[in-house]
Design a protein around this motif. Structure first.
Motif: not given
Lengths: 142, 143
Positions: B48-50, B52-54, B56-58, B60
């Motif tokens: 779940g964390a990866v 979302v971060a995958f 979201g980071y793109r 941001v």
């Protein structure tokens, strides 16, 4: 035994991911807890001390606030073997900073940035953790 | 202001640890116990964390700069040196012994278990030792 909780675990993971993304959006930093906590002690290299301090205070406050709000204790079973926990703490603290990251910095933030360095780190700490638990529970304890 | 934003983000992170079960060393150790009482839940935390971060980071990192200005502080190294193998190897042993990695260990402070109160000061000491040792090596190299 602990109960298999795929939905709660996925939801918690999404929250952790959102926290990491918003930290990047707000001030452009990686949400790696070993980095954030490790830099709380001197020497200070940048002006982000108050940010890191705030993050750690929030991290510590969350379980207490949830327990207070729900009126239920947070399920948590921690070994009370003090020498074991001191040794574990030293290894976790030293290893995570020496390797520039832990479960959050390499595992979550690094993997989602497709970093091969973080992938290597994650494979190694997962492997030694699996082996350690295997030895403790099935060889020494078996 | 950054203090308050970080306080909220730390809170969100800590709440995620509690809700996911990652804050409970028993659950972590069962996740790591492939050949015993295996509880695969924590794979869902990481997943779940990866994810979302995958995504979201793109989104941001498509921006020029963070909200407060300055630059994005992204790790630039991508080589695999001895430290990025030895460090995680040591960390993994400690994680397997105690069931705590740094985030959950810190979040557990307020719950006050004796094992947590033994683990945390040792962890901070270990972190500090690693930083000082790393700084010394850098100084020795540049001296």
């Amino acid at each position: 035994m602990t109960e298999f909780t795929p939905f709660a675990s996925l939801a918690g993971g999404v929250m952790i991911g959102l926290s990491a993304v918003m930290l990047m959006l707000w001030e452009g930093r990686i949400a790696g807890i070993s980095g954030i906590a490790g830099e709380l002690l001197p020497p200070y290299r940048d002006g982000a001390f108050l940010s890191r301090f705030g993050f750690v205070i929030g991290l510590i406050a969350a379980p207490v606030a949830i327990a207070t709000a729900t009126g239920e204790a947070i399920p948590q079973t921690v070994s009370s073997n003090v020498p074991l926990m001191i040794a574990a703490g030293l290894l976790v603290g030293f290893g995570s900073v020496w390797g520039n990251g832990c479960t959050s910095g390499h595992g979550v933030c690094g993997l989602s940035r497709l970093s091969t360095r973080s992938l290597a780190a994650t494979v190694v700490f997962m492997a030694t953790a699996f082996v350690t638990v295997f030895l403790v529970r099935h060889v020494i304890g078996g | 202001m950054s203090f308050l934003v970080n306080l909220a983000l730390g809170f969100l992170f800590g709440a995620g640890l509690v809700i996911s079960g990652m804050a409970d060393p028993a659950k972590v150790l069962n996740f790591l116990d492939l050949f015993g009482t295996w509880d695969p839940s924590l794979a869902f935390v990481m997943g779940g964390a990866v994810i979302v971060a995958f995504v979201g980071y793109r989104l941001v990192l498509a921006r020029d700069k963070p909200i407060i200005g300055g630059t994005f502080h992204l790790p630039t190294r991508n080589d695999i040196d001895a430290r990025v193998i030895a460090g995680p190897a040591i960390f993994g042993i400690g994680w397997g012994l105690g069931g705590f990695c740094p985030g959950p260990a810190l979040s557990a402070l307020g719950l006050g278990a004796p094992g947590t109160l033994a683990f945390l000061p040792a962890m901070i000491l270990g972190m500090w030792g690693a930083r000082l040792l790393a700084d010394n090596r850098v100084q020795a190299r540049t001296a």
